[in-house]
Design an enzyme around this catalytic site. Structure first.
Site, mmCIF file in Angstrom:
data_model
loop_
_atom_site.group_PDB
_atom_site.id
_atom_site.type_symbol
_atom_site.label_atom_id
_atom_site.label_comp_id
_atom_site.label_asym_id
_atom_site.label_seq_id
_atom_site.Cartn_x
_atom_site.Cartn_y
_atom_site.Cartn_z
ATOM 1 N N LYS A 44 0.501 -4.293 0.677
ATOM 2 C CA LYS A 44 -0.350 -3.518 -0.240
ATOM 3 C C LYS A 44 -1.605 -4.277 -0.679
ATOM 4 C CE LYS A 44 1.174 -0.176 -0.400
ATOM 5 N NZ LYS A 44 1.185 0.704 0.821
ATOM 6 N N SER A 45 -2.088 -5.115 0.221
ATOM 7 C CA SER A 45 -3.254 -5.937 -0.123
ATOM 8 C C SER A 45 -4.459 -5.666 0.761
ATOM 9 C CB SER A 45 -2.871 -7.422 -0.032
ATOM 10 O OG SER A 45 -1.807 -7.708 -0.902
ATOM 11 N N THR A 47 -4.046 -4.366 4.323
ATOM 12 C CA THR A 47 -3.679 -4.460 5.747
ATOM 13 C C THR A 47 -4.291 -3.308 6.549
ATOM 14 O OG1 THR A 47 -1.534 -4.993 4.761
ATOM 15 C CG2 THR A 47 -1.682 -5.066 7.172
ATOM 16 N N TRP A 49 -6.714 -1.414 5.839
ATOM 17 C CA TRP A 49 -8.174 -1.564 5.811
ATOM 18 C C TRP A 49 -8.614 -2.493 6.949
ATOM 19 C CZ3 TRP A 49 -10.813 -3.234 0.529
ATOM 20 C CH2 TRP A 49 -12.121 -2.785 0.508
ATOM 21 N N TRP A 72 -1.137 1.391 13.668
ATOM 22 C CA TRP A 72 -0.061 0.427 13.979
ATOM 23 C C TRP A 72 -0.025 0.076 15.468
ATOM 24 C CZ3 TRP A 72 0.979 5.484 12.468
ATOM 25 C CH2 TRP A 72 1.564 6.308 13.435
ATOM 26 N N HIS A 99 2.817 -9.711 7.823
ATOM 27 C CA HIS A 99 3.122 -9.979 6.410
ATOM 28 C C HIS A 99 3.956 -11.268 6.291
ATOM 29 C CE1 HIS A 99 1.517 -6.208 5.098
ATOM 30 N NE2 HIS A 99 2.529 -5.447 5.437
ATOM 31 N N SER A 129 0.447 -0.654 -6.422
ATOM 32 C CA SER A 129 0.366 0.063 -5.152
ATOM 33 C C SER A 129 1.761 0.142 -4.521
ATOM 34 C CB SER A 129 -0.618 -0.669 -4.236
ATOM 35 O OG SER A 129 -0.719 -0.028 -3.002
ATOM 36 N N MET A 223 -11.765 6.656 5.471
ATOM 37 C CA MET A 223 -10.454 6.300 6.045
ATOM 38 C C MET A 223 -9.385 7.320 5.639
ATOM 39 S SD MET A 223 -10.081 2.176 6.023
ATOM 40 C CE MET A 223 -8.316 2.291 6.262
ATOM 41 N N ARG A 248 -4.070 5.672 -1.518
ATOM 42 C CA ARG A 248 -3.821 6.261 -2.840
ATOM 43 C C ARG A 248 -5.078 6.301 -3.704
ATOM 44 N NH1 ARG A 248 -2.099 4.231 -7.833
ATOM 45 N NH2 ARG A 248 -2.763 2.216 -7.013
ATOM 46 N N LYS A 249 -5.560 5.120 -4.124
ATOM 47 C CA LYS A 249 -6.751 5.094 -4.990
ATOM 48 C C LYS A 249 -7.845 4.195 -4.425
ATOM 49 C CE LYS A 249 -5.392 6.120 -9.737
ATOM 50 N NZ LYS A 249 -5.263 5.532 -11.082
#
Ligand code: A3P
Length: 285
Positions: A44-45, A47, A49, A72, A99, A129, A223, A248-249
């Site tokens: 959730k950092s 990836t 993107w 993926w 990860h 997130s 995106m 999400r945001k």
């Protein structure tokens, strides 16, 4: 630990896309090449993107790969069950995401010249997130209340283990030539600046026009519309995007809408203790 997870080297992995075989393959058998590029992130950092940005850089801004190949497949995960099939025969230069903590990387990684881009995100925002993600993904544990999830996160009893252990494992590489440290927040503030750094790091300097094309495609709103990146093809039974979108945001600081003052204070005190001695200048408040 629930049956949704498996544990490997003391770290929890979602069993849906990981297996002991896939993890031992990535650790013991994966042959790292000198021209491989790894994007390492805590979940959730940013990836997804980076799965958009990296192919665009390597293809000089041509949108075809990101509009036709699911994220993926286009930038596979090193540790997932699909890695062998997707990566073993792939011609160089390969790029992939992971990860994994630094100490869990393939054995052949440590003596290679492979490059690593590490993207860090404010752990409070990664937590928020992740909380929402756990609520919509049926292959992840029920996170409980937000309060409960803060404790689970701080104890590292979440997928891919502790945020603190993750960052502590990678940060010592920060001055190496084959390592680039970026933050989610800096990419949000200044994508052009990030692209200049990224292009130079992977030896693909980008023209102004190319950077503009990449920055445009990588905007959160664009995106979100890209079916090859927004997980809209994943069945509702696995990811219920009626409960909330995967994309999400896409902002920094959403934690302020979730944490109480007491929760913030508690998080910050654990952060200070767990990051002691690391000389890591980010996310202290
Ligand atoms: P939020 O849930 O806070 O919106 P990962 O890909 O590592 O799982 O991270 C997912 C997080 O990155 C989500 O955060 C997602 O919205 C955000 N993200 C993905 N693409 C983004 C983009 N282009 N701009 C900003 N944030 C993005």
């Amino acid at each position: 630990m629930s049956e949704l997870n498996l544990e490997y080297q003391g770290v929890i992995f979602p069993a849906h896309v990981h297996s002991v075989d896939s993890l031992s393959y990535s650790r013991d058998h994966f042959q790292v090449r000198d021209d491989d590029l790894f994007v390492a992130t805590y979940p959730k950092s940013g990836t997804t993107w980076m799965q958009e940005i990296i192919p665009l850089i390597y293809n000089s801004g041509d949108l075809t790969p990101v509009l036709t190949i699911p994220n993926w497949r286009r930038v596979p995960w090193l540790e997932q069950v699909t890695a062998k099939g997707l990566l073993e025969e792939r011609p160089s230069p390969r790029y992939m995401v992971t990860h994994l903590h630094h100490n869990m990387m393939p054995k052949t990684f440590y003596s290679s010249k492979a490059k690593v881009i590490y993207v860090a995100r404010n752990p409070k925002d990664a937590l928020v997130s992740s909380y929402h993600y756990h609520n919509m993904a049926t292959f992840l544990d029920d996170p409980g209340t937000f309060e409960e999830f803060i404790d689970t996160f701080l104890e590292g009893k979440v997928m891919f283990g502790s945020w603190f252990d993750h960052i502590r494992s990678w940060w010592p590489l920060k001055d190496k030539d084959n390592f680039l440290f970026l933050t989610y927040e800096d990419m949000l503030k200044d994508m052009r600046g990030a692209l200049v750094k990224l292009g130079a790091f992977v030896d693909r300097p980008l023209s102004e026009d190319t950077m503009e094309a990449i920055a445009n495609q990588c905007k959160f709103t664009n995106m979100k519309q890209n079916n090859m990146s927004n997980y809209s093809f994943v069945p509702l039974e696995l990811m219920d995007q009626k409960k909330g979108n995967f994309l999400r945001k896409g902002i920094a600081g959403d934690w302020k809408n979730h944490f109480t003052a007491a929760q913030t204070e508690h998080f910050n005190s654990v952060f200070a203790r767990r990051m002691e001695g690391l000389n890591f200048p980010y996310y202290r408040d």
